[in-house]
Scaffold this active site. Sequence first.
Site, short mmCIF file in Angstrom:
data_model
loop_
_atom_site.label_atom_id
_atom_site.label_comp_id
_atom_site.label_asym_id
_atom_site.label_seq_id
_atom_site.Cartn_x
_atom_site.Cartn_y
_atom_site.Cartn_z
N LYS A 80 5.97 -8.00 -2.11
CA LYS A 80 5.30 -6.72 -1.87
C LYS A 80 5.75 -6.14 -0.54
O LYS A 80 5.88 -6.85 0.46
CB LYS A 80 3.78 -6.93 -1.87
CG LYS A 80 2.98 -5.64 -1.73
CD LYS A 80 1.49 -5.91 -1.76
CE LYS A 80 0.67 -4.63 -1.64
NZ LYS A 80 -0.78 -4.88 -1.69
N SER A 156 -3.56 -2.49 -4.88
CA SER A 156 -2.37 -1.94 -4.27
C SER A 156 -1.10 -2.75 -4.55
O SER A 156 0.00 -2.33 -4.19
CB SER A 156 -2.57 -1.86 -2.76
OG SER A 156 -2.73 -3.15 -2.18
N SER A 180 -6.77 -5.98 -4.54
CA SER A 180 -5.40 -5.49 -4.72
C SER A 180 -4.43 -6.40 -5.45
O SER A 180 -3.34 -5.96 -5.81
CB SER A 180 -4.80 -5.11 -3.36
OG SER A 180 -5.38 -3.94 -2.87
#
Length: 473
Positions: A80, A156, A180
């Site tokens: 990420k 996210s 997330s």
Amino acid sequence: MTDLAEFSAAELLEGYAAGSFTPVDATEAALSRIEAQNAELNAFVLVDRESALDSAEASAARWKSGQTLGPGDGVPTSIKDMFITSGWPTLRGSTLIDDAGPWDADAPCVARLRDTGAVLLGKVSTPEFAWKGTTDSERFGATGNPWDPAMTAGGSSGGSSAAVGAGMGPWSVGTDAGGSVRIPAAFTGTVALKPTFGLVPMFPASPFGTLAHAGPMTRTVTDAAMLMDIITGFDSRDWAALPTPTTSFTDGLDQGVEGLRIAFSPTLGFGENDPEVERLVREAVDVLADQGAIVEEVDPGFADPVEPFHVLWFTGAAKVVAAYGPQALAKVDPGLRAGIERYADASAQDYLDATAVRMELGVLMGAFHQKYDLLVTPTMPITAFDRNRQAPEGWKSDLWTSWTPYTYPFNMTQQPAASVPCGVASDGLPVGLQFVAARTQDRLVLRASRAYEQAAGEQFVRPVTVPAAQGAG
């Protein structure tokens, strides 16, 4: 040969050991998926093909000589774009960040993956500073769902879930400060664990402070446990890092749920579910009961802590944006700006009051888990919606917390929580089941998740069987 892009990490490692195929084969399969599907899904914001293939070739040589580095050697992996990564820019979905660098350090989880010989494919998308439950940003655009690219992958860590779900590497590492990793796992039919706070060290520290966890995102529970073995462990750069685990997270994974006391709360007492979601989650809970779990339908007994969460959340967000200068707020995601402005007058007393609510919630859940080993809820009350929206059409609010009531409370308490897929709704999109346990009981969460995975069979969805370009229906 079956498409290696659909193999789990465990299956890849078995194949490497048997000499059936090599890390180069697996990496080329993952890169082929990226080439074929990333234009539509927008999961990767950086792909380093040359570096990945070089790493895969080095791993193949180690496997051939019997000198592997660790349990992730040769596994194609995405990171990420919130984690600093040596040699690659970390832009966090923001136009405020200059990509010039220098980029000369690894976050703890990235360093652990390098140490084990994992093949790092590139960086995957995040909303700006990972602030919301969808994955879209001014810098990189919106990320789609492998089940239907017109739908959101959640956030996210939506880039991680989209990549894993589409076969662009079997695992990824995401962050979770309010849901997330679990939100996108539910929306994409993948597996995610938010570990006990501090178990996966983080550096630099998250702007969301002690709400923020890092954790594995995979297609199987076994892979999640294996990835935990790699990314956990003490790191002096994280003041809250817990001691290095002394046993594997795969130990006891197949012990089942017989005799475990499970509290099933379909709404936590304040949520409201889509009927299809509630039906599939109830059927999943029945599977657990059939496996010998002692299930009782009961709510934990707390009110929605969303306003205290907002105080903690947006004061943290304000701090990170302010670091980029007095004009920065005008340049960020409009929703992020609105949230920061809404809580701009929050005082130290407001922050302390929010912290007090958080502490009371932790005490309540600590007592709750004296009676119940696990709490089970839906991960999300809905299935995925349009990738270009911030909430389902006609929803009561565009703020992401309005449609994620079952995730952020357990960031406030720092408990381990996992999302596993529990079927497909009539709209052709997957539904997630959430397991929550007391702090430090991560193995119990994984064990229950694995028991459901084994018992549910075809209901435990594997999205790589669904062509991304065609959707699920």
